[in-house]
Design a protein around this motif. Sequence first.
Motif, PDB file in Angstrom:
ATOM      1  N   LEU A  18      67.814  50.919  54.033  1.00 46.88           N
ATOM      2  CA  LEU A  18      66.361  50.752  54.025  1.00 46.88           C
ATOM      3  C   LEU A  18      65.715  51.097  52.697  1.00 46.88           C
ATOM      4  CD1 LEU A  18      65.693  52.261  57.553  1.00 46.88           C
ATOM      5  CD2 LEU A  18      66.002  49.854  56.933  1.00 46.88           C
ATOM      6  N   GLY A  19      66.485  51.625  51.762  1.00 41.30           N
ATOM      7  CA  GLY A  19      65.947  51.912  50.438  1.00 41.30           C
ATOM      8  C   GLY A  19      65.857  53.390  50.112  1.00 41.30           C
ATOM      9  N   LEU A  20      65.281  53.640  48.962  1.00 40.49           N
ATOM     10  CA  LEU A  20      65.139  55.001  48.448  1.00 40.49           C
ATOM     11  C   LEU A  20      64.006  55.731  49.156  1.00 40.49           C
ATOM     12  CD1 LEU A  20      66.061  56.957  46.119  1.00 40.49           C
ATOM     13  CD2 LEU A  20      64.129  56.050  44.841  1.00 40.49           C
ATOM     14  N   VAL A  21      64.268  56.975  49.524  1.00 37.54           N
ATOM     15  CA  VAL A  21      63.214  57.846  50.061  1.00 37.54           C
ATOM     16  C   VAL A  21      63.192  59.109  49.221  1.00 37.54           C
ATOM     17  CG1 VAL A  21      63.133  56.967  52.417  1.00 37.54           C
ATOM     18  CG2 VAL A  21      64.797  58.729  51.826  1.00 37.54           C
ATOM     19  N   GLN A  22      62.041  59.771  49.216  1.00 36.66           N
ATOM     20  CA  GLN A  22      61.890  60.941  48.363  1.00 36.66           C
ATOM     21  C   GLN A  22      60.936  61.948  48.978  1.00 36.66           C
ATOM     22  OE1 GLN A  22      60.348  58.974  44.924  1.00 36.66           O
ATOM     23  NE2 GLN A  22      58.277  58.889  45.722  1.00 36.66           N
ATOM     24  N   GLY A  23      61.025  63.150  48.479  1.00 32.77           N
ATOM     25  CA  GLY A  23      60.089  64.204  48.848  1.00 32.77           C
ATOM     26  C   GLY A  23      59.973  65.149  47.679  1.00 32.77           C
ATOM     27  N   SER A  24      58.802  65.737  47.517  1.00 30.36           N
ATOM     28  CA  SER A  24      58.640  66.675  46.409  1.00 30.36           C
ATOM     29  C   SER A  24      57.603  67.724  46.750  1.00 30.36           C
ATOM     30  CB  SER A  24      58.238  65.948  45.121  1.00 30.36           C
ATOM     31  OG  SER A  24      56.931  65.435  45.235  1.00 30.36           O
ATOM     32  N   THR A  25      57.626  68.781  45.973  1.00 31.61           N
ATOM     33  CA  THR A  25      56.616  69.819  46.052  1.00 31.61           C
ATOM     34  C   THR A  25      56.469  70.432  44.670  1.00 31.61           C
ATOM     35  OG1 THR A  25      55.916  71.846  47.187  1.00 31.61           O
ATOM     36  CG2 THR A  25      58.258  71.622  46.774  1.00 31.61           C
ATOM     37  N   VAL A  26      55.265  70.814  44.335  1.00 33.49           N
ATOM     38  CA  VAL A  26      55.001  71.479  43.062  1.00 33.49           C
ATOM     39  C   VAL A  26      54.573  72.906  43.396  1.00 33.49           C
ATOM     40  CG1 VAL A  26      53.589  71.535  40.975  1.00 33.49           C
ATOM     41  CG2 VAL A  26      54.327  69.335  41.928  1.00 33.49           C
ATOM     42  N   ARG A  27      55.256  73.856  42.796  1.00 35.78           N
ATOM     43  CA  ARG A  27      54.971  75.259  43.079  1.00 35.78           C
ATOM     44  C   ARG A  27      54.694  76.011  41.788  1.00 35.78           C
ATOM     45  NH1 ARG A  27      56.634  77.175  48.293  1.00 35.78           N
ATOM     46  NH2 ARG A  27      56.589  75.326  49.604  1.00 35.78           N
ATOM     47  N   ALA A  28      53.826  76.985  41.885  1.00 37.38           N
ATOM     48  CA  ALA A  28      53.508  77.853  40.752  1.00 37.38           C
ATOM     49  C   ALA A  28      54.128  79.228  40.993  1.00 37.38           C
ATOM     50  CB  ALA A  28      51.996  77.983  40.597  1.00 37.38           C
ATOM     51  N   LYS A  29      54.417  79.909  39.915  1.00 40.34           N
ATOM     52  CA  LYS A  29      54.940  81.264  40.016  1.00 40.34           C
ATOM     53  C   LYS A  29      53.834  82.188  40.531  1.00 40.34           C
ATOM     54  CE  LYS A  29      56.352  81.461  35.724  1.00 40.34           C
ATOM     55  NZ  LYS A  29      56.925  81.981  34.483  1.00 40.34           N
ATOM     56  N   HIS A  30      54.230  83.257  41.153  1.00 47.12           N
ATOM     57  CA  HIS A  30      53.329  84.249  41.733  1.00 47.12           C
ATOM     58  C   HIS A  30      53.336  85.489  40.848  1.00 47.12           C
ATOM     59  CE1 HIS A  30      52.160  87.440  44.569  1.00 47.12           C
ATOM     60  NE2 HIS A  30      51.556  86.491  45.250  1.00 47.12           N
ATOM     61  N   VAL A  31      52.166  86.026  40.534  1.00 42.01           N
ATOM     62  CA  VAL A  31      52.054  87.189  39.643  1.00 42.01           C
ATOM     63  C   VAL A  31      52.892  88.354  40.142  1.00 42.01           C
ATOM     64  CG1 VAL A  31      50.465  88.906  38.690  1.00 42.01           C
ATOM     65  CG2 VAL A  31      49.772  86.519  38.839  1.00 42.01           C
ATOM     66  N   GLY A  32      52.851  88.616  41.436  1.00 42.78           N
ATOM     67  CA  GLY A  32      53.644  89.717  42.005  1.00 42.78           C
ATOM     68  C   GLY A  32      55.133  89.507  41.794  1.00 42.78           C
ATOM     69  N   LEU A  94      59.888  70.374  42.440  1.00 42.31           N
ATOM     70  CA  LEU A  94      61.209  70.217  43.017  1.00 42.31           C
ATOM     71  C   LEU A  94      61.194  68.873  43.728  1.00 42.31           C
ATOM     72  CD1 LEU A  94      63.513  72.797  44.333  1.00 42.31           C
ATOM     73  CD2 LEU A  94      63.349  70.651  45.560  1.00 42.31           C
ATOM     74  N   PHE A  95      62.112  67.994  43.364  1.00 47.73           N
ATOM     75  CA  PHE A  95      62.140  66.612  43.828  1.00 47.73           C
ATOM     76  C   PHE A  95      63.481  66.348  44.492  1.00 47.73           C
ATOM     77  CE2 PHE A  95      62.864  62.043  42.711  1.00 47.73           C
ATOM     78  CZ  PHE A  95      61.768  61.501  43.365  1.00 47.73           C
ATOM     79  N   VAL A  96      63.461  65.729  45.665  1.00 47.54           N
ATOM     80  CA  VAL A  96      64.692  65.372  46.366  1.00 47.54           C
ATOM     81  C   VAL A  96      64.609  63.887  46.719  1.00 47.54           C
ATOM     82  CG1 VAL A  96      63.798  66.095  48.632  1.00 47.54           C
ATOM     83  CG2 VAL A  96      66.259  65.975  48.268  1.00 47.54           C
ATOM     84  N   TYR A  97      65.738  63.202  46.619  1.00 44.18           N
ATOM     85  CA  TYR A  97      65.752  61.772  46.912  1.00 44.18           C
ATOM     86  C   TYR A  97      67.112  61.357  47.455  1.00 44.18           C
ATOM     87  CZ  TYR A  97      68.038  61.600  42.332  1.00 44.18           C
ATOM     88  OH  TYR A  97      68.883  61.813  41.273  1.00 44.18           O
ATOM     89  N   GLY A  98      67.125  60.236  48.146  1.00 47.08           N
ATOM     90  CA  GLY A  98      68.365  59.711  48.703  1.00 47.08           C
ATOM     91  C   GLY A  98      68.152  58.323  49.264  1.00 47.08           C
ATOM     92  N   SER A  99      69.220  57.769  49.828  1.00 44.68           N
ATOM     93  CA  SER A  99      69.192  56.428  50.404  1.00 44.68           C
ATOM     94  C   SER A  99      68.979  56.520  51.913  1.00 44.68           C
ATOM     95  CB  SER A  99      70.509  55.702  50.131  1.00 44.68           C
ATOM     96  OG  SER A  99      70.684  55.515  48.749  1.00 44.68           O
ATOM     97  N   ALA A 100      67.892  55.921  52.381  1.00 39.16           N
ATOM     98  CA  ALA A 100      67.603  55.881  53.818  1.00 39.16           C
ATOM     99  C   ALA A 100      68.441  54.773  54.442  1.00 39.16           C
ATOM    100  CB  ALA A 100      66.116  55.622  54.056  1.00 39.16           C
ATOM    101  N   VAL A 101      69.138  55.116  55.513  1.00 41.92           N
ATOM    102  CA  VAL A 101      70.008  54.146  56.173  1.00 41.92           C
ATOM    103  C   VAL A 101      69.886  54.271  57.696  1.00 41.92           C
ATOM    104  CG1 VAL A 101      71.689  54.130  54.277  1.00 41.92           C
ATOM    105  CG2 VAL A 101      72.027  55.662  56.224  1.00 41.92           C
ATOM    106  N   VAL A 102      70.369  53.234  58.365  1.00 41.52           N
ATOM    107  CA  VAL A 102      70.554  53.286  59.812  1.00 41.52           C
ATOM    108  C   VAL A 102      72.059  53.309  60.043  1.00 41.52           C
ATOM    109  CG1 VAL A 102      70.193  52.117  62.007  1.00 41.52           C
ATOM    110  CG2 VAL A 102      68.408  52.031  60.250  1.00 41.52           C
TER     111      VAL A 102
END
Length: 105
Positions: A18-32, A94-102
Amino acid sequence: MLVTNLEIVPGRKVKDHLGLVQGSTVRAKHVGRDIAASFKNVFGGELKGYTELLNDSRQEAIERMKAQAESIGANAVLNVRFSTSSVAQGAAELFVYGSAVVLED
């Protein structure tokens, strides 16, 4: 939803790609966490705050990728890979990707 870094699943046949699928998140460091990390830099040891941050980020990105795969009818994501990049000072994607399949049952 099966998620694996393998290109094939032993004993299962790919019925449809079914093609490429992806997910990501952007995170910042915490002062503590930065303060705790500075002490660890002096005395040594695991930076547990950052380990936790990265684990949470990976899980969130995977869940977003799985949701995208489910939305197009996939029951598995194969050949999963991770990538990171700096987006701003103190923030990273942080980015993750892969091939969606059935897969056949």
